[in-house]
Write a protein that holds these residues in place. Structure first.
Motif, short mmCIF file in Angstrom:
data_model
loop_
_atom_site.label_atom_id
_atom_site.label_comp_id
_atom_site.label_asym_id
_atom_site.label_seq_id
_atom_site.Cartn_x
_atom_site.Cartn_y
_atom_site.Cartn_z
N VAL A 120 -37.13 120.41 111.49
CA VAL A 120 -36.40 119.39 110.74
C VAL A 120 -36.89 118.02 111.20
O VAL A 120 -37.22 117.84 112.38
CB VAL A 120 -34.87 119.55 110.93
CG1 VAL A 120 -34.45 119.50 112.40
CG2 VAL A 120 -34.08 118.54 110.11
N ARG A 121 -36.99 117.09 110.25
CA ARG A 121 -37.41 115.73 110.62
C ARG A 121 -36.46 115.15 111.67
O ARG A 121 -35.23 115.26 111.51
CB ARG A 121 -37.39 114.80 109.38
CG ARG A 121 -38.54 115.03 108.46
CD ARG A 121 -38.46 114.13 107.23
NE ARG A 121 -39.51 114.52 106.33
CZ ARG A 121 -40.74 113.99 106.31
NH1 ARG A 121 -41.03 112.99 107.12
NH2 ARG A 121 -41.66 114.45 105.50
N THR B 39 -35.21 116.87 96.08
CA THR B 39 -34.54 116.59 97.35
C THR B 39 -35.45 116.49 98.57
O THR B 39 -35.03 115.94 99.58
CB THR B 39 -33.49 117.68 97.65
OG1 THR B 39 -34.14 118.96 97.56
CG2 THR B 39 -32.32 117.61 96.69
N LEU B 40 -36.64 117.06 98.49
CA LEU B 40 -37.48 117.12 99.69
C LEU B 40 -38.93 116.76 99.37
O LEU B 40 -39.40 117.06 98.26
CB LEU B 40 -37.44 118.55 100.29
CG LEU B 40 -36.20 118.92 101.10
CD1 LEU B 40 -36.14 120.43 101.31
CD2 LEU B 40 -36.19 118.20 102.44
N TYR C 56 -45.13 116.47 110.19
CA TYR C 56 -45.15 116.26 108.73
C TYR C 56 -46.37 115.46 108.30
O TYR C 56 -46.96 114.74 109.10
CB TYR C 56 -43.84 115.57 108.28
CG TYR C 56 -42.65 116.45 108.52
CD1 TYR C 56 -42.35 117.49 107.65
CD2 TYR C 56 -41.85 116.29 109.65
CE1 TYR C 56 -41.27 118.33 107.89
CE2 TYR C 56 -40.77 117.13 109.90
CZ TYR C 56 -40.48 118.15 109.00
OH TYR C 56 -39.43 118.99 109.25
N GLU D 225 -41.46 118.19 100.86
CA GLU D 225 -42.30 119.37 101.09
C GLU D 225 -42.12 120.35 99.93
O GLU D 225 -41.00 120.83 99.71
CB GLU D 225 -41.91 120.08 102.40
CG GLU D 225 -42.28 119.32 103.67
CD GLU D 225 -41.34 118.17 103.99
OE1 GLU D 225 -40.11 118.31 103.77
OE2 GLU D 225 -41.83 117.11 104.44
N HIS D 226 -43.20 120.62 99.22
CA HIS D 226 -43.15 121.52 98.06
C HIS D 226 -44.08 122.70 98.28
O HIS D 226 -44.95 122.66 99.14
CB HIS D 226 -43.54 120.75 96.80
CG HIS D 226 -42.79 119.47 96.64
ND1 HIS D 226 -41.41 119.42 96.70
CD2 HIS D 226 -43.20 118.20 96.52
CE1 HIS D 226 -41.02 118.16 96.56
NE2 HIS D 226 -42.08 117.39 96.47
N ASN E 162 -35.71 121.60 94.90
CA ASN E 162 -36.65 121.24 95.97
C ASN E 162 -37.41 119.95 95.60
O ASN E 162 -37.56 119.05 96.44
CB ASN E 162 -37.62 122.40 96.20
CG ASN E 162 -38.77 122.03 97.11
OD1 ASN E 162 -39.84 121.65 96.63
ND2 ASN E 162 -38.55 122.07 98.41
N ASN F 279 -33.64 113.14 110.32
CA ASN F 279 -32.70 113.78 109.39
C ASN F 279 -31.41 114.16 110.13
O ASN F 279 -31.12 115.33 110.37
CB ASN F 279 -33.36 115.01 108.75
CG ASN F 279 -32.61 115.52 107.53
OD1 ASN F 279 -31.46 115.14 107.29
ND2 ASN F 279 -33.25 116.39 106.77
N ALA G 277 -31.69 122.94 100.79
CA ALA G 277 -31.30 121.66 100.19
C ALA G 277 -30.09 121.86 99.29
O ALA G 277 -29.89 122.92 98.70
CB ALA G 277 -32.44 121.05 99.39
N SER H 100 -36.79 126.37 103.99
CA SER H 100 -36.31 125.19 103.28
C SER H 100 -34.86 125.39 102.87
O SER H 100 -34.46 126.49 102.48
CB SER H 100 -37.18 124.96 102.04
OG SER H 100 -36.80 123.79 101.35
#
Ligand code: ACO
Ligand code: ZN
Length: 166
Positions: free
Chosen positions: A125-126, A31-32, A151, A34-35, A28, A129, A91, A89
């Motif tokens: 989802v963005r 790759t992203l 976001y 958002e944590h 995570n 993306n 990924a 999430s």
């Protein structure tokens, strides 16, 4: 006991266990943007292990998907109150993409939330993306809404959802 869901060449898709959480957090972080807190990962695994799934290649963690369930208004039926699965999430490490791992993770999470008797499944989802949006569309998700400045950096999200047959 490990629950293996499927194997694609050297990729094993299986349910996560507590010892998978640190490697999942590492993917995570890589790759992203958002944590989440350790506690949040633990709580998702405790709540719905059927839809907390990892992908492994030769003992190395290369991808994950994790979900939760919620009760709320339907994304499909006017005034319907339903049980919804929610992809929190997903990924796959960059060097392992485009091998069908993302697709397998989403498909297995669909099976997982169905086991929990969800009527629908949704995610955010963005809008930029395109890889992810295309993957979800191929698996039957449709864009239901655009969420303005969803976001932290101000980007909009698409809310995408799929309705399961009764
Ligand atoms: N050879 C060539 N191409 C292939 C093969 C293959 N053997 N297998 C699959 N593909 C193609 C698919 O057709 C697809 O292409 P298309 O988009 O042109 O149709 C593409 O590879 C991706 O499909 P998968 O391989 O199933 O997915 P992947 O493992 O690459 O994972 C993911 C997709 C998870 C979106 C990945 O890009 C990623 O981790 N991105 C960064 C993190 C991210 O954005 N996550 C989603 C955020 S939204 C949320 O979490 C709710
Ligand atoms: Zn979400």
């Amino acid at each position: 006991m490990q629950v293996i869901l499927r194997q694609i060449n050297d990729v094993i898709i299986r349910r996560a266990e507590p010892s998978d959480l640190i490697p999942v957090m590492e993917i995570n972080l890589k790759t992203l943007p958002e944590h989440y807190s350790d506690y949040f990962y633990e709580s998702l695994l405790a709540e719905i292990p059927e839809a907390f799934i990892v992908a492994e290649v030769n003992g190395k963690h290369v991808g994950y998907v994790m979900c939760k369930t919620e009760y709320g208004f339907s994304n499909f039926k006017r005034l319907g109150f339903v049980k919804k699965g929610h992809v929190v999430s997903i990924a796959v490490l960059e060097e392992f993409r485009k091998k069908g791992i993302g697709k397998a993770l989403v498909e297995e999470s669909v099976n997982g939330v169905k086991l929990k008797k969800c009527d629908e499944f949704y995610l955010e989802v963005r809008c930029s993306n395109t890889e992810a949006v295309r993957l979800y569309e191929k698996l039957g998700f449709v864009i239901k809404q655009q969420l303005n400045a969803y976001y932290r950096d101000g980007e909009d999200a698409y809310l995408m959802a799929i309705e399961f047959e009764k």
